[in-house]
Design an enzyme around this catalytic site. Sequence first.
Site, PDB file in Angstrom:
ATOM      1  N   PRO A   1       0.791  -1.228   0.000  1.00  0.00           N
ATOM      2  CA  PRO A   1       0.000   0.000   0.000  1.00  0.00           C
ATOM      3  C   PRO A   1       0.825   1.282   0.000  1.00  0.00           C
ATOM      4  O   PRO A   1       1.870   1.361   0.639  1.00  0.00           O
ATOM      5  CB  PRO A   1      -0.823  -0.107   1.294  1.00  0.00           C
ATOM      6  CG  PRO A   1      -0.110  -1.104   2.138  1.00  0.00           C
ATOM      7  CD  PRO A   1       0.527  -2.062   1.189  1.00  0.00           C
ATOM      8  N   ASN A   2       0.311   2.229  -0.760  1.00  0.00           N
ATOM      9  CA  ASN A   2       0.851   3.596  -0.868  1.00  0.00           C
ATOM     10  C   ASN A   2       2.122   3.683  -1.716  1.00  0.00           C
ATOM     11  O   ASN A   2       2.601   4.777  -1.999  1.00  0.00           O
ATOM     12  CB  ASN A   2       1.082   4.231   0.519  1.00  0.00           C
ATOM     13  CG  ASN A   2      -0.187   4.272   1.336  1.00  0.00           C
ATOM     14  OD1 ASN A   2      -1.189   4.805   0.881  1.00  0.00           O
ATOM     15  ND2 ASN A   2      -0.180   3.683   2.518  1.00  0.00           N
TER      16      ASN A   2
ATOM     17  N   ARG B   1       4.905  10.789  -2.770  1.00  0.00           N
ATOM     18  CA  ARG B   1       4.645  10.548  -1.354  1.00  0.00           C
ATOM     19  C   ARG B   1       5.899  10.842  -0.508  1.00  0.00           C
ATOM     20  O   ARG B   1       6.950  10.253  -0.749  1.00  0.00           O
ATOM     21  CB  ARG B   1       4.290   9.066  -1.224  1.00  0.00           C
ATOM     22  CG  ARG B   1       4.206   8.547   0.167  1.00  0.00           C
ATOM     23  CD  ARG B   1       4.195   7.026   0.184  1.00  0.00           C
ATOM     24  NE  ARG B   1       3.999   6.582   1.545  1.00  0.00           N
ATOM     25  CZ  ARG B   1       4.309   5.381   1.976  1.00  0.00           C
ATOM     26  NH1 ARG B   1       4.810   4.481   1.152  1.00  0.00           N
ATOM     27  NH2 ARG B   1       4.104   5.071   3.231  1.00  0.00           N
TER      28      ARG B   1
ATOM     29  N   TYR C   1      11.084   8.900   0.784  1.00  0.00           N
ATOM     30  CA  TYR C   1      11.021   7.878  -0.262  1.00  0.00           C
ATOM     31  C   TYR C   1      11.592   8.314  -1.617  1.00  0.00           C
ATOM     32  O   TYR C   1      11.625   7.508  -2.555  1.00  0.00           O
ATOM     33  CB  TYR C   1       9.567   7.420  -0.447  1.00  0.00           C
ATOM     34  CG  TYR C   1       8.988   6.803   0.817  1.00  0.00           C
ATOM     35  CD1 TYR C   1       9.489   5.605   1.317  1.00  0.00           C
ATOM     36  CD2 TYR C   1       7.969   7.431   1.522  1.00  0.00           C
ATOM     37  CE1 TYR C   1       8.983   5.046   2.479  1.00  0.00           C
ATOM     38  CE2 TYR C   1       7.446   6.879   2.686  1.00  0.00           C
ATOM     39  CZ  TYR C   1       7.962   5.692   3.157  1.00  0.00           C
ATOM     40  OH  TYR C   1       7.462   5.129   4.308  1.00  0.00           O
TER      41      TYR C   1
ATOM     42  N   ASN D   1       8.024  -5.604  -0.933  1.00  0.00           N
ATOM     43  CA  ASN D   1       7.910  -4.473  -0.026  1.00  0.00           C
ATOM     44  C   ASN D   1       6.441  -4.425   0.388  1.00  0.00           C
ATOM     45  O   ASN D   1       5.598  -3.891  -0.342  1.00  0.00           O
ATOM     46  CB  ASN D   1       8.341  -3.163  -0.694  1.00  0.00           C
ATOM     47  CG  ASN D   1       8.366  -2.003   0.296  1.00  0.00           C
ATOM     48  OD1 ASN D   1       7.830  -2.116   1.406  1.00  0.00           O
ATOM     49  ND2 ASN D   1       8.979  -0.898  -0.091  1.00  0.00           N
TER      50      ASN D   1
ATOM     51  N   ALA E   1       3.159  -0.867   4.831  1.00  0.00           N
ATOM     52  CA  ALA E   1       2.607  -0.859   6.193  1.00  0.00           C
ATOM     53  C   ALA E   1       2.140  -2.239   6.654  1.00  0.00           C
ATOM     54  O   ALA E   1       2.142  -2.534   7.855  1.00  0.00           O
ATOM     55  CB  ALA E   1       1.457   0.143   6.274  1.00  0.00           C
TER      56      ALA E   1
ATOM     57  N   HIS F   1       4.062  -4.518   9.158  1.00  0.00           N
ATOM     58  CA  HIS F   1       3.999  -4.378  10.612  1.00  0.00           C
ATOM     59  C   HIS F   1       2.708  -4.943  11.206  1.00  0.00           C
ATOM     60  O   HIS F   1       2.519  -4.897  12.413  1.00  0.00           O
ATOM     61  CB  HIS F   1       4.145  -2.894  10.983  1.00  0.00           C
ATOM     62  CG  HIS F   1       5.238  -2.200  10.215  1.00  0.00           C
ATOM     63  ND1 HIS F   1       6.559  -2.543  10.337  1.00  0.00           N
ATOM     64  CD2 HIS F   1       5.195  -1.209   9.263  1.00  0.00           C
ATOM     65  CE1 HIS F   1       7.303  -1.785   9.518  1.00  0.00           C
ATOM     66  NE2 HIS F   1       6.478  -0.975   8.863  1.00  0.00           N
TER      67      HIS F   1
ATOM     68  N   ASP G   1       1.971 -15.859   6.511  1.00  0.00           N
ATOM     69  CA  ASP G   1       1.548 -17.218   6.157  1.00  0.00           C
ATOM     70  C   ASP G   1       1.629 -17.464   4.653  1.00  0.00           C
ATOM     71  O   ASP G   1       2.012 -18.561   4.220  1.00  0.00           O
ATOM     72  CB  ASP G   1       0.118 -17.476   6.650  1.00  0.00           C
ATOM     73  CG  ASP G   1       0.035 -17.608   8.167  1.00  0.00           C
ATOM     74  OD1 ASP G   1       1.102 -17.733   8.814  1.00  0.00           O
ATOM     75  OD2 ASP G   1      -1.086 -17.583   8.701  1.00  0.00           O
TER      76      ASP G   1
ATOM     77  N   GLU H   1      12.416  -9.565   1.884  1.00  0.00           N
ATOM     78  CA  GLU H   1      11.670  -8.394   2.356  1.00  0.00           C
ATOM     79  C   GLU H   1      12.515  -7.146   2.102  1.00  0.00           C
ATOM     80  O   GLU H   1      13.699  -7.136   2.442  1.00  0.00           O
ATOM     81  CB  GLU H   1      11.413  -8.549   3.868  1.00  0.00           C
ATOM     82  CG  GLU H   1      10.801  -7.317   4.517  1.00  0.00           C
ATOM     83  CD  GLU H   1      10.677  -7.469   6.042  1.00  0.00           C
ATOM     84  OE1 GLU H   1      10.854  -8.594   6.582  1.00  0.00           O
ATOM     85  OE2 GLU H   1      10.421  -6.448   6.705  1.00  0.00           O
TER      86      GLU H   1
ATOM     87  N   HIS I   1      12.675  -2.689   2.215  1.00  0.00           N
ATOM     88  CA  HIS I   1      12.128  -1.379   2.556  1.00  0.00           C
ATOM     89  C   HIS I   1      13.050  -0.315   1.986  1.00  0.00           C
ATOM     90  O   HIS I   1      14.279  -0.462   2.028  1.00  0.00           O
ATOM     91  CB  HIS I   1      12.004  -1.202   4.071  1.00  0.00           C
ATOM     92  CG  HIS I   1      11.118  -2.237   4.676  1.00  0.00           C
ATOM     93  ND1 HIS I   1       9.756  -2.207   4.540  1.00  0.00           N
ATOM     94  CD2 HIS I   1      11.421  -3.374   5.344  1.00  0.00           C
ATOM     95  CE1 HIS I   1       9.245  -3.283   5.127  1.00  0.00           C
ATOM     96  NE2 HIS I   1      10.235  -4.008   5.621  1.00  0.00           N
ATOM     97  N   ILE I   2      12.437   0.725   1.476  1.00  0.00           N
ATOM     98  CA  ILE I   2      13.194   1.838   0.900  1.00  0.00           C
ATOM     99  C   ILE I   2      13.907   2.596   2.021  1.00  0.00           C
ATOM    100  O   ILE I   2      15.087   2.921   1.925  1.00  0.00           O
ATOM    101  CB  ILE I   2      12.231   2.766   0.131  1.00  0.00           C
ATOM    102  CG1 ILE I   2      11.607   1.995  -1.041  1.00  0.00           C
ATOM    103  CG2 ILE I   2      12.934   4.032  -0.344  1.00  0.00           C
ATOM    104  CD1 ILE I   2      10.367   2.650  -1.628  1.00  0.00           C
ATOM    105  N   SER I   3      13.163   2.885   3.073  1.00  0.00           N
ATOM    106  CA  SER I   3      13.725   3.620   4.211  1.00  0.00           C
ATOM    107  C   SER I   3      14.322   2.644   5.219  1.00  0.00           C
ATOM    108  O   SER I   3      14.017   1.443   5.194  1.00  0.00           O
ATOM    109  CB  SER I   3      12.623   4.454   4.872  1.00  0.00           C
ATOM    110  OG  SER I   3      11.608   3.599   5.389  1.00  0.00           O
TER     111      SER I   3
ATOM    112  N   ARG J   1      13.183   4.947  12.265  1.00  0.00           N
ATOM    113  CA  ARG J   1      11.912   5.681  12.227  1.00  0.00           C
ATOM    114  C   ARG J   1      11.064   5.358  13.471  1.00  0.00           C
ATOM    115  O   ARG J   1      11.591   4.925  14.482  1.00  0.00           O
ATOM    116  CB  ARG J   1      11.199   5.362  10.905  1.00  0.00           C
ATOM    117  CG  ARG J   1      12.060   5.771   9.689  1.00  0.00           C
ATOM    118  CD  ARG J   1      11.367   5.487   8.383  1.00  0.00           C
ATOM    119  NE  ARG J   1      10.127   6.271   8.256  1.00  0.00           N
ATOM    120  CZ  ARG J   1       9.187   6.017   7.344  1.00  0.00           C
ATOM    121  NH1 ARG J   1       9.356   5.009   6.477  1.00  0.00           N
ATOM    122  NH2 ARG J   1       8.104   6.753   7.294  1.00  0.00           N
TER     123      ARG J   1
ATOM    124  N   ARG K   1       7.393   0.902  13.422  1.00  0.00           N
ATOM    125  CA  ARG K   1       7.979   0.334  12.199  1.00  0.00           C
ATOM    126  C   ARG K   1       9.140  -0.608  12.498  1.00  0.00           C
ATOM    127  O   ARG K   1       9.726  -1.192  11.585  1.00  0.00           O
ATOM    128  CB  ARG K   1       8.482   1.450  11.269  1.00  0.00           C
ATOM    129  CG  ARG K   1       7.393   2.342  10.762  1.00  0.00           C
ATOM    130  CD  ARG K   1       7.926   3.341   9.740  1.00  0.00           C
ATOM    131  NE  ARG K   1       7.061   4.496   9.678  1.00  0.00           N
ATOM    132  CZ  ARG K   1       5.936   4.573   8.951  1.00  0.00           C
ATOM    133  NH1 ARG K   1       5.558   3.568   8.203  1.00  0.00           N
ATOM    134  NH2 ARG K   1       5.201   5.673   8.968  1.00  0.00           N
TER     135      ARG K   1
END
Length: 138
Positions: free
Chosen positions: A9-10, A17, A22, A71, A74, A77, A84, A95, A97-99, A104, A108
């Site tokens: 999402p997002n 954004r 990001y 990725n 949200a 978390h 699963d 997995e 993540h950009i950040s 943070r 997170r």
Amino acid sequence: MRIEIINGPNLNLLGLREPDIYGRRSFEDYLDELRKRYPDVEIGYFQSNHEGDLIERIHDVGFEADGIVLNAAAYTHTSVALHDAIKAVTAPTVEVHISNVHQREPFRHHSLISAACRGVICGFGLDSYRLALEALLA
Ligand code: DQA
């Protein structure tokens, strides 16, 4: 080799954004560059803002692809269901993540999906995706 990139999402708003976190580049633009850099790798791409769609995509590609770069944004978390789904399929998932999520907010810092993944890469901007791809190719 067939690698599937799945964004949660997002992440359709990358470039617009929170650019200080990001960056200012759209994912489509970055993906073009990635595909040119790895002409021998079939790089699929899927993005959704809906948890169930992400789960179904993992089911659809997860028995055929050689790896998944995920990725989950949200949902990282919050989602036992994604944990699963990752475990249910045969393709290894990295997995990303950009950040650097550990620099943070505390909410997170915990991932519900890391334990189901082959490894985790975070904090290198969009280059996190390339590093995950390299890990899967290796
Ligand atoms: C993110 C980090 C998550 O905490 C956040 O919810 C995102 C993006 C990242 O790529 O840095 O949407 O996964």
